[in-house]
Design a protein around this motif. Structure first.
Motif, PDB file in Angstrom:
ATOM      1  N   ARG A   1       0.834  -1.192   0.000  1.00  0.00           N
ATOM      2  CA  ARG A   1       0.000   0.000   0.000  1.00  0.00           C
ATOM      3  C   ARG A   1       0.868   1.240   0.000  1.00  0.00           C
ATOM      4  NH1 ARG A   1      -2.883  -0.827   5.114  1.00  0.00           N
ATOM      5  NH2 ARG A   1      -3.813  -2.861   4.933  1.00  0.00           N
ATOM      6  N   ARG A   2       0.406   2.217  -0.710  1.00  0.00           N
ATOM      7  CA  ARG A   2       1.237   3.394  -0.833  1.00  0.00           C
ATOM      8  C   ARG A   2       1.325   4.154   0.485  1.00  0.00           C
ATOM      9  NH1 ARG A   2       1.169   8.541  -2.424  1.00  0.00           N
ATOM     10  NH2 ARG A   2       3.235   9.098  -3.165  1.00  0.00           N
ATOM     11  N   ASP A   3       0.206   4.263   1.169  1.00  0.00           N
ATOM     12  CA  ASP A   3       0.228   5.007   2.440  1.00  0.00           C
ATOM     13  C   ASP A   3       1.203   4.391   3.424  1.00  0.00           C
ATOM     14  OD1 ASP A   3      -3.233   6.123   2.853  1.00  0.00           O
ATOM     15  OD2 ASP A   3      -1.637   6.654   1.448  1.00  0.00           O
ATOM     16  N   SER A   4       1.163   3.066   3.468  1.00  0.00           N
ATOM     17  CA  SER A   4       2.093   2.385   4.378  1.00  0.00           C
ATOM     18  C   SER A   4       3.517   2.705   3.995  1.00  0.00           C
ATOM     19  CB  SER A   4       1.931   0.874   4.297  1.00  0.00           C
ATOM     20  OG  SER A   4       0.630   0.512   4.022  1.00  0.00           O
ATOM     21  N   PHE A   5       3.757   2.707   2.699  1.00  0.00           N
ATOM     22  CA  PHE A   5       5.110   2.945   2.222  1.00  0.00           C
ATOM     23  C   PHE A   5       5.561   4.342   2.617  1.00  0.00           C
ATOM     24  CE2 PHE A   5       8.810   3.125  -0.172  1.00  0.00           C
ATOM     25  CZ  PHE A   5       8.774   4.138  -1.108  1.00  0.00           C
ATOM     26  N   ILE A   6       4.687   5.305   2.414  1.00  0.00           N
ATOM     27  CA  ILE A   6       5.074   6.681   2.704  1.00  0.00           C
ATOM     28  C   ILE A   6       5.329   6.874   4.182  1.00  0.00           C
ATOM     29  CG2 ILE A   6       4.207   9.038   2.741  1.00  0.00           C
ATOM     30  CD1 ILE A   6       3.369   8.775   0.061  1.00  0.00           C
ATOM     31  N   THR A   7       4.408   6.366   4.997  1.00  0.00           N
ATOM     32  CA  THR A   7       4.597   6.559   6.431  1.00  0.00           C
ATOM     33  C   THR A   7       5.884   5.887   6.898  1.00  0.00           C
ATOM     34  OG1 THR A   7       2.201   6.444   6.573  1.00  0.00           O
ATOM     35  CG2 THR A   7       3.411   6.408   8.630  1.00  0.00           C
ATOM     36  N   HIS A   8       6.118   4.702   6.379  1.00  0.00           N
ATOM     37  CA  HIS A   8       7.333   4.020   6.792  1.00  0.00           C
ATOM     38  C   HIS A   8       8.558   4.795   6.336  1.00  0.00           C
ATOM     39  CE1 HIS A   8      10.273   0.699   7.128  1.00  0.00           C
ATOM     40  NE2 HIS A   8      10.735   1.230   6.018  1.00  0.00           N
ATOM     41  N   ARG A   9       8.508   5.225   5.096  1.00  0.00           N
ATOM     42  CA  ARG A   9       9.675   5.846   4.516  1.00  0.00           C
ATOM     43  C   ARG A   9      10.050   7.137   5.237  1.00  0.00           C
ATOM     44  NH1 ARG A   9      13.090   5.613   0.805  1.00  0.00           N
ATOM     45  NH2 ARG A   9      13.843   7.465  -0.271  1.00  0.00           N
ATOM     46  N   ALA A  10       9.016   7.831   5.696  1.00  0.00           N
ATOM     47  CA  ALA A  10       9.294   9.098   6.370  1.00  0.00           C
ATOM     48  C   ALA A  10      10.175   8.898   7.590  1.00  0.00           C
ATOM     49  CB  ALA A  10       7.983   9.749   6.782  1.00  0.00           C
ATOM     50  N   PHE A  11      10.005   7.774   8.228  1.00  0.00           N
ATOM     51  CA  PHE A  11      10.716   7.571   9.487  1.00  0.00           C
ATOM     52  C   PHE A  11      11.851   6.569   9.379  1.00  0.00           C
ATOM     53  CE2 PHE A  11       8.001  10.249  11.686  1.00  0.00           C
ATOM     54  CZ  PHE A  11       6.682   9.955  11.394  1.00  0.00           C
TER      55      PHE A  11
END
Lengths: 455, 506
Positions: free
Chosen positions: B179-189
């Motif tokens: 999922r893209r949202d998961s990817f973004i949230t993970h990537r941010a941190f």
């Protein structure tokens, strides 16, 4: 000390098949009916949650009335039927069981309970300190938080159209987990991203989920990430706590407001499951009964929740998002609270069952966090009891009293949220109630999302 | 009576539903074209002189549309009907298809609120309208077992299942996301990002194109994000974008295949640009612009999330690894975060969860029912209770697994405990206040410890009837109800049930 409670006469009509047994009338005592005394027909089979709830209620009553024997016996039964490694119902009940023991120990009426609590100490609830990555994966697991994030971000995006500077105050239980997707969406605005100022309050270790790094470190990661998306992000932590209604935060924001009011900066206050930690009227009810030990301060706790919202209104925010869990934990009556909590907190256990296997560490972490909440609701009183959830209806009323008007989430938002829910298990649902959105699990209300502008 | 095959299907329709109407738009029927090639109109813009057919939902979803006029047997396909009709030995005349040219037929959606209900927005394909009706207005009966996404049309579901879990977003740290949202949230941190940006900042603007740098991260900011520059290198990506954009109305499953086909050429295009001598900053520009323009289209229509993600992730994989082969090795993260679908983890976790759910049915249970336990608690009195309580808290409860007889006998022996032994039972070594009182209780009712050997199905109500040492407990015993077997109870574990936590409560 101990009281012996009285036996009710056995309901003879229920045991007609045993009528040949000797009845010794001399030993039948008068009965004192327990509140909510169920008929046996009303209860389903044994392992049923109803049965466990009844036992918990009886145990709570026993503790409240200082009936150590009865309490202890019920606790023994509960301990046998609700092992900590059983099914969801059993684990939930076990959490309540521990909370009740803790309460009994706290009340200090019986050394037995203290002993029990001590024996428990090594099994105490050790809430896990999440790393950011672990927390990120946690919020992803179910729509519990994603729902609020998606609705909030969509509403925020719509409302900041045209603004070149936006100030987000993120009062969120999940420590800015909402922010990366928001930054990402802002970065892709056709008009280009705005300058983003992000303010958070408090510490990362106040309530679970607790983080193993400070807000400062978290913030620097966010700034980094924003930079990678070509978004300028300024991050700021204001030490402030919910127990006084975030008064220092409000003061800071007021100053800011005076300075920046005319500059065309959008003020967004994103409250995600945080406001229910601000004390409200039922806290003062306790204060007034224990009048000798508490001095009434100039800002009595009863007003904190109301004051906070009023103060927020004076800041003239562009939008306020209020997302919280739809349950009522504010009753001063222990049994009411216990019922409320038991009838709500089965939901996170059930939802996690869907995705996490039994022995998984993650599930233990999450359930430990829930047990922390259970203990707080059951075993603590006064200002220590911080989990003061109020249902949606009451929050809506509060916002209206504070001169806010609710705005609808757009069709696009609703469909985005629906798409998001499709990514998760069947069982999650979405309800639209007037202007509000409610996340449901198997038909039960879980989390509500509302959006407000100054009226 | 001459039966025209074309009419038969239309007639069938009308007789079956009674509601079908056949109307036509346009003025005259078009003359038959010499070599009619099936021309695809733009979706939703039908041929103006086509015949509009409105079917009822029931007819639309009827699986046997083609009915033999002789015996009324129904078939899903026309060819099957023809084969069947042969068996009726019809005269030659009747056997032939009508030579009349078939007017093109378009179909409208029976749902009045739907945009395709209007004849001007009819769809030209019966299968298409059926699928549309199912998708938009039907119940989603097909569920992907990997990701729980639900579909109303079986072919959609099949198409999805093929590609589910195969499209991933990959973080630099190696974790995969569906999922893209998961990817973004993970990537941010993720720390990987921190390292990347640290590297970025130490490099000059004109960097080695073979660097490990993630082209999505900008090199030290050339100021504001550039509008999509029509650089030649962008052409392949815009080809993808333009392929994506017009795919607005056709239904879902067609998109992934189209985009997947597009992605590889785009990928090679981008690869070419990446490995060419363009600087990394223009690399970043290219990718961010493609990224940005993909996003413009994605925010434009939320319903395109699925295909957009497809296209984007195809590109993203390319963009993040222009010079490395994309490897789908399992992530290096230690914890199998359940939704980060490294390929083997994903299925195993869900598989495990499924198994676990099944295994929930018989959880480790105490051997006794609550009633019996309550009774036993009443019988045994405080001393034994405490000991087993404390023991029980330290250990997974197995106290009840010991036979009742044992316990009862032990009780009898313990009938006259001293306060110290009670305390010893507590494991405290402290005299317990309650010890004496409970002793009295236990002494006071010796009759309780008769040879009861109560079986589980009896409440032991004899005891309750004769009074109980701890009063309130008997109230519970009678209130909780009789003879409930734990095994049966455990089988009603609510985990799988949709009714919620309990059966009766609202």
């Amino acid at each position: 000390m101990m009281q012996f409670t009285e036996t009710p006469p056995p309901p003879l009509h229920q045991i007609t098949s045993f009528s040949n047994l000797p009845m010794n009338n001399n030993q039948i005592h008068r009965t004192r009916p327990w509140p909510g005394f169920p008929t046996s027909k009303a209860l389903g089979s044994f392992g049923d949650a109803n049965c466990m709830e009844q036992l918990l209620v009886h145990c709570a009553n026993a503790i409240e009335s200082n009936d150590a024997t009865l309490a202890q016996q019920i606790l023994w039964v509960l301990n046998n039927i609700a092992p900590p490694d059983g099914d969801s119902n059993q684990r939930l009940t076990c959490g309540f069981l521990r909370a009740l023991i803790a309460r009994a120990a706290n009340s200090g009426t019986c050394k037995m309970f203290t002993a029990m609590a001590n024996a428990h100490a090594n099994l105490a609830i050790n809430t896990h300190k999440f790393s950011v990555i672990e927390l990120a994966s946690f919020v992803d697991l179910t729509p519990w938080h994603r729902f609020g994030f998606a609705a909030a971000n969509a509403a925020i995006l719509e409302v900041v159209e045209g603004y070149s500077v936006i100030h987000i105050v993120d009062l969120s239980l999940t420590h800015c987990m909402q922010i990366p997707t928001l930054i990402d969406a802002l970065a892709n605005r056709p008009e280009g991203p705005p300058l983003v100022k992000l303010t958070v309050a408090g510490a990362t270790e106040d309530v679970p989920p607790m983080l193993d790094l400070s807000y400062e470190e978290l913030g620097s990661k966010l700034v980094n990430f924003a930079r990678s998306r070509n978004v300028m992000l300024e991050f700021r932590v204001i030490p402030s706590t919910s127990s006084d209604g975030f008064s220092s935060l409000i003061d800071q924001l007021r100053v800011q407001h005076l300075v920046y009011a005319e500059s065309g900066e959008a003020l967004i206050v994103n409250c995600h499951m945080m406001l229910h930690y601000i004390p409200e009227e039922t806290l003062s009810a306790i204060h007034s009964t224990n009048s000798s030990s508490y001095s009434v301060e100039s800002s009595s706790p009863s007003y904190h929740r109301t004051m906070f919202l009023k103060a927020l209104r004076t800041l003239n925010p562009t939008i306020v998002i209020l997302v919280d869990e739809d349950a009522d934990f504010t009753s001063n009556n222990l049994v009411c609270r216990l019922r409320s909590a038991f009838n709500y907190l089965w939901i996170p256990y059930d939802t996690m069952d869907t995705f996490l296997p039994r022995g998984s560490k993650q599930r233990q972490w999450y359930e430990a966090d829930i047990c922390w909440k259970v203990e707080n609701v059951i075993a603590h009183e006064g200002p220590q009891r911080v989990e003061r959830l109020e249902p949606k209806g009451r929050w809506v009323q509060r916002m209206r009293n504070a001169n806010f008007r609710s705005i609808m989430f757009s069709e696009d938002t609703v469909s985005e949220v629906k798409h998001m829910l499709d990514e998760h298990a069947a069982g999650w649902g979405l309800k639209k109630e007037e202007e509000d959105l409610v996340l449901t699990w198997k038909g039960h209300n879980v989390v509500f999302a509302t959006a407000w502008v100054p009226a | 009576m001459p039966v025209d095959l074309d009419n038969s299907s239309a007639m069938t329709v009308s007789t079956a539903s009674g509601e079908a109407s056949v109307s036509s738009t346009g003025n005259q029927p078009a003359p038959p074209k010499p070599a009619p090639k099936k021309k695809r109109n733009l979706p939703g813009m039908p041929d103006p002189d086509a015949e509009v057919i409105a079917l009822s939902p029931k007819t639309l979803m009827a699986t046997n549309r083609f009915v033999c006029e002789i015996c009324n047997k129904g078939f899903q396909r026309d060819q099957n009907l023809q084969l069947h009709r042969r068996g009726h030995n019809l005269p030659w005349k009747l056997r032939q298809r009508s030579s009349k040219e078939v007017r093109k037929r378009v179909y409208v959606c029976p749902e009045p609120s739907c945009v395709h209900h209007d004849p001007s927005r009819a769809l030209g394909d019966l299968t298409g309208i059926k699928k549309h009706f199912c998708r938009k207005h039907g119940e989603k009966k097909w569920k992907c077992d990997k990701c729980s996404k639900k579909y109303a049309v079986q072919s959609d579901w099949k198409a999805h299942s093929k590609i589910c879990g195969t499209r991933e977003y990959k973080c630099d740290c190696g974790t995969l996301f569906s999922r893209r949202d998961s990817f973004i949230t993970h990537r941010a941190f993720c720390d990987a990002l921190a390292e990347e940006s640290a590297k970025t900042q130490t490099q000059t603007a004109v960097a080695n194109p073979n660097s490990d740098e993630d082209p999505k991260i900008e090199s030290p900011p050339p100021p504001p994000p550039p509008p999509p520059p029509p650089a030649p290198a962008v052409a392949p990506s815009t080809a993808v974008i333009s392929a994506v954009l017009p795919i607005q109305s056709p239904e879902l499953p067609e998109n992934p295949t189209q985009i997947l086909e597009e992605a590889p050429p785009a990928a090679t295009g981008l690869n070419a640009s990446c490995s060419s001598s363009t600087s990394s900053s223009s690399n970043g520009t290219t990718s961010s612009s493609a990224f940005a323009s993909l996003f413009v289209s994605s925010t434009a229509s939320a319903s395109l999330q699925q295909p957009q993600a497809t296209g984007f992730s195809g590109l993203s994989r390319v963009m993040t690894r222009p010079d490395r082969p994309t490897e789908l090795t399992p992530s290096s993260s230690t914890e199998p975060i359940s939704l980060c679908l490294s390929t083997n983890h994903g299925s195993s976790i869900f598989g495990t969860a499924g198994q676990e759910r099944r295994q929930y049915a018989p959880p480790p249970q105490p051997a006794m029912s609550a009633t019996a336990l309550l009774q036993k608690a009443a019988q045994m009195g405080a001393a034994a209770t405490n000991a087993s309580l404390l023991r029980g808290f330290g250990i997974v409860s197995s106290t009840s697994s010991s036979g009742q007889q044992e316990n009862l006998q032990w009780n009898r022996q313990q009938m006259e405990p001293e306060s110290t032994s009670v305390a010893a039972g507590l494991g405290l070594g402290l005299p317990c206040d309650e010890g004496s009182g409970l002793k009295e209780l236990m002494m006071g009712t010796p009759s309780l410890f008769g040879p009861k050997q109560t079986t589980l199905d009896l409440l032991g109500l004899g005891m309750a009837a004769s009074g109980s040492p701890s009063g309130g407990l008997s109230a519970l015993i009678t209130s909780i109800g009789g003879g409930l077997d734990v095994a049966a109870a455990a089988a009603t574990y609510r985990g799988g049930e949709f009714a919620g936590k309990d059966m009766g409560r609202s």
